[in-house]
Design a protein around this motif. Structure first.
Motif, PDB file in Angstrom:
ATOM      1  N   LEU A 187       0.839  -1.205   0.000  1.00  0.00           N
ATOM      2  CA  LEU A 187       0.000   0.000   0.000  1.00  0.00           C
ATOM      3  C   LEU A 187       0.871   1.252   0.000  1.00  0.00           C
ATOM      4  N   VAL A 188       1.936   1.239   0.774  1.00  0.00           N
ATOM      5  CA  VAL A 188       2.867   2.369   0.815  1.00  0.00           C
ATOM      6  C   VAL A 188       3.462   2.597  -0.576  1.00  0.00           C
ATOM      7  N   HIS A 189       3.868   1.512  -1.219  1.00  0.00           N
ATOM      8  CA  HIS A 189       4.435   1.632  -2.568  1.00  0.00           C
ATOM      9  C   HIS A 189       3.388   2.168  -3.554  1.00  0.00           C
ATOM     10  N   ASN A 190       2.172   1.678  -3.430  1.00  0.00           N
ATOM     11  CA  ASN A 190       1.086   2.153  -4.300  1.00  0.00           C
ATOM     12  C   ASN A 190       0.831   3.645  -4.069  1.00  0.00           C
ATOM     13  N   PHE A 191       0.851   4.080  -2.820  1.00  0.00           N
ATOM     14  CA  PHE A 191       0.673   5.493  -2.482  1.00  0.00           C
ATOM     15  C   PHE A 191       1.745   6.344  -3.161  1.00  0.00           C
ATOM     16  N   VAL A 192       2.993   5.893  -3.114  1.00  0.00           N
ATOM     17  CA  VAL A 192       4.089   6.632  -3.745  1.00  0.00           C
ATOM     18  C   VAL A 192       3.933   6.629  -5.268  1.00  0.00           C
ATOM     19  N   GLU A 193       3.483   5.528  -5.839  1.00  0.00           N
ATOM     20  CA  GLU A 193       3.243   5.487  -7.290  1.00  0.00           C
ATOM     21  C   GLU A 193       2.151   6.480  -7.691  1.00  0.00           C
ATOM     22  N   VAL A 194       1.110   6.599  -6.894  1.00  0.00           N
ATOM     23  CA  VAL A 194       0.045   7.569  -7.183  1.00  0.00           C
ATOM     24  C   VAL A 194       0.601   8.989  -7.087  1.00  0.00           C
ATOM     25  N   LEU A 195       1.407   9.254  -6.061  1.00  0.00           N
ATOM     26  CA  LEU A 195       2.035  10.574  -5.931  1.00  0.00           C
ATOM     27  C   LEU A 195       2.934  10.863  -7.128  1.00  0.00           C
ATOM     28  N   ASP A 196       3.708   9.862  -7.556  1.00  0.00           N
ATOM     29  CA  ASP A 196       4.579  10.018  -8.732  1.00  0.00           C
ATOM     30  C   ASP A 196       3.763  10.324  -9.987  1.00  0.00           C
ATOM     31  N   LYS A 197       2.650   9.646 -10.130  1.00  0.00           N
ATOM     32  CA  LYS A 197       1.803   9.860 -11.310  1.00  0.00           C
ATOM     33  C   LYS A 197       1.225  11.271 -11.308  1.00  0.00           C
ATOM     34  N   TYR A 198       0.802  11.748 -10.143  1.00  0.00           N
ATOM     35  CA  TYR A 198       0.195  13.073 -10.075  1.00  0.00           C
ATOM     36  C   TYR A 198       1.237  14.186 -10.201  1.00  0.00           C
ATOM     37  N   PHE A 221       4.596  21.759  -0.424  1.00  0.00           N
ATOM     38  CA  PHE A 221       3.833  22.858  -1.013  1.00  0.00           C
ATOM     39  C   PHE A 221       2.460  22.445  -1.526  1.00  0.00           C
ATOM     40  N   ASN A 222       2.185  21.158  -1.531  1.00  0.00           N
ATOM     41  CA  ASN A 222       0.874  20.661  -1.985  1.00  0.00           C
ATOM     42  C   ASN A 222       0.306  19.677  -0.969  1.00  0.00           C
ATOM     43  N   LEU A 223       0.439  20.016   0.293  1.00  0.00           N
ATOM     44  CA  LEU A 223       0.019  19.108   1.353  1.00  0.00           C
ATOM     45  C   LEU A 223      -1.472  18.786   1.271  1.00  0.00           C
ATOM     46  N   ASP A 224      -2.275  19.753   0.876  1.00  0.00           N
ATOM     47  CA  ASP A 224      -3.718  19.500   0.745  1.00  0.00           C
ATOM     48  C   ASP A 224      -4.000  18.425  -0.300  1.00  0.00           C
ATOM     49  N   ARG A 225      -3.291  18.442  -1.387  1.00  0.00           N
ATOM     50  CA  ARG A 225      -3.485  17.445  -2.444  1.00  0.00           C
ATOM     51  C   ARG A 225      -2.989  16.059  -2.014  1.00  0.00           C
ATOM     52  N   LEU A 236      -4.317  10.557  -0.038  1.00  0.00           N
ATOM     53  CA  LEU A 236      -4.314   9.603   1.071  1.00  0.00           C
ATOM     54  C   LEU A 236      -5.736   9.287   1.529  1.00  0.00           C
ATOM     55  N   ASP A 237      -6.590  10.295   1.581  1.00  0.00           N
ATOM     56  CA  ASP A 237      -7.978  10.080   2.007  1.00  0.00           C
ATOM     57  C   ASP A 237      -8.773   9.266   0.996  1.00  0.00           C
ATOM     58  N   GLU A 238      -8.407   9.344  -0.261  1.00  0.00           N
ATOM     59  CA  GLU A 238      -9.079   8.512  -1.262  1.00  0.00           C
ATOM     60  C   GLU A 238      -8.673   7.045  -1.126  1.00  0.00           C
ATOM     61  N   MET A 239      -7.477   6.813  -0.596  1.00  0.00           N
ATOM     62  CA  MET A 239      -6.975   5.445  -0.463  1.00  0.00           C
ATOM     63  C   MET A 239      -7.350   4.808   0.882  1.00  0.00           C
ATOM     64  N   VAL A 270      -9.573   1.589   1.131  1.00  0.00           N
ATOM     65  CA  VAL A 270     -10.811   1.571   0.354  1.00  0.00           C
ATOM     66  C   VAL A 270     -10.578   1.621  -1.151  1.00  0.00           C
ATOM     67  N   GLU A 271      -9.407   2.078  -1.584  1.00  0.00           N
ATOM     68  CA  GLU A 271      -9.148   2.172  -3.026  1.00  0.00           C
ATOM     69  C   GLU A 271      -7.657   2.101  -3.281  1.00  0.00           C
ATOM     70  N   THR A 272      -7.266   1.339  -4.306  1.00  0.00           N
ATOM     71  CA  THR A 272      -5.858   1.259  -4.698  1.00  0.00           C
ATOM     72  C   THR A 272      -5.654   1.560  -6.177  1.00  0.00           C
ATOM     73  N   ASN A 273      -6.738   1.638  -6.957  1.00  0.00           N
ATOM     74  CA  ASN A 273      -6.635   1.928  -8.381  1.00  0.00           C
ATOM     75  C   ASN A 273      -6.181   3.371  -8.568  1.00  0.00           C
ATOM     76  N   LYS A 274      -5.058   3.547  -9.250  1.00  0.00           N
ATOM     77  CA  LYS A 274      -4.451   4.874  -9.383  1.00  0.00           C
ATOM     78  C   LYS A 274      -5.380   5.883 -10.057  1.00  0.00           C
ATOM     79  N   SER A 275      -6.042   5.482 -11.122  1.00  0.00           N
ATOM     80  CA  SER A 275      -6.919   6.409 -11.850  1.00  0.00           C
ATOM     81  C   SER A 275      -8.093   6.848 -10.987  1.00  0.00           C
ATOM     82  N   ARG A 276      -8.679   5.904 -10.242  1.00  0.00           N
ATOM     83  CA  ARG A 276      -9.812   6.254  -9.382  1.00  0.00           C
ATOM     84  C   ARG A 276      -9.387   7.101  -8.196  1.00  0.00           C
ATOM     85  N   VAL A 277      -8.177   6.866  -7.694  1.00  0.00           N
ATOM     86  CA  VAL A 277      -7.671   7.677  -6.586  1.00  0.00           C
ATOM     87  C   VAL A 277      -7.447   9.116  -7.047  1.00  0.00           C
TER      88      VAL A 277
END
Length: 144
Positions: free
Chosen positions: A83-94, A105-109, A114-117, A124-131
């Protein structure tokens, strides 16, 4: 169940914290100091799962940042590690190669991601596009 998520740099400065169990503010500081010290003082060849008081710590290092997740004893450590790795991949994608400055500088985002995951300590969610869908919608509204 996930109790908290911390993101800290090598100097031990907390860049992000999210608690899913109520913890008093003065106890949070003490908890973060102990947890960060426990994880930062470990060698690279040691396991990324640590028993700490009445819960387990799962941490992972990415460049200068450590992501530390506190979980209950009945939680699967490997799934949290992924899950941690997935979180970082989502951050990398965004952010297109996320850095510590992106988080600062983008702590709100980052909190939105994180709240979507994770909600109420449960994944509750791990799909990058849906997150990323809510942030994509926010960005479109801001642009146009």
């Amino acid at each position: 169940m996930i109790k908290f998520v911390l993101m800290v740099n090598r100097q031990g400065q907390t860049r992000l914290s999210r608690y899913y169990d109520p913890v008093e503010l003065n106890r949070r500081t003490l908890l973060e100091n102990h947890v960060v010290h426990c994880c930062l003082s470990r060698r690279k060849d040691q396991c990324s799962f640590v028993d700490y008081k009445d819960f387990k710590l799962v941490y992972r290092q990415y460049a200068a940042l450590y992501i530390v997740v506190g979980v209950t004893d009945n939680e699967n450590e490997l799934s949290v590690y992924e899950l941690v790795h997935n979180f970082v991949e989502v951050l990398d994608k965004y952010f297109s190669r996320v850095s510590e400055l992106d988080i600062m500088f983008n702590l709100d985002r980052v909190h939105i991601i994180l709240d979507e995951m994770i909600q109420n300590g449960h994944v509750v969610e791990t799909n990058k596009s849906r997150v990323l869908a809510p942030l994509t919608a926010l960005d479109k509204m801001a642009d146009g």
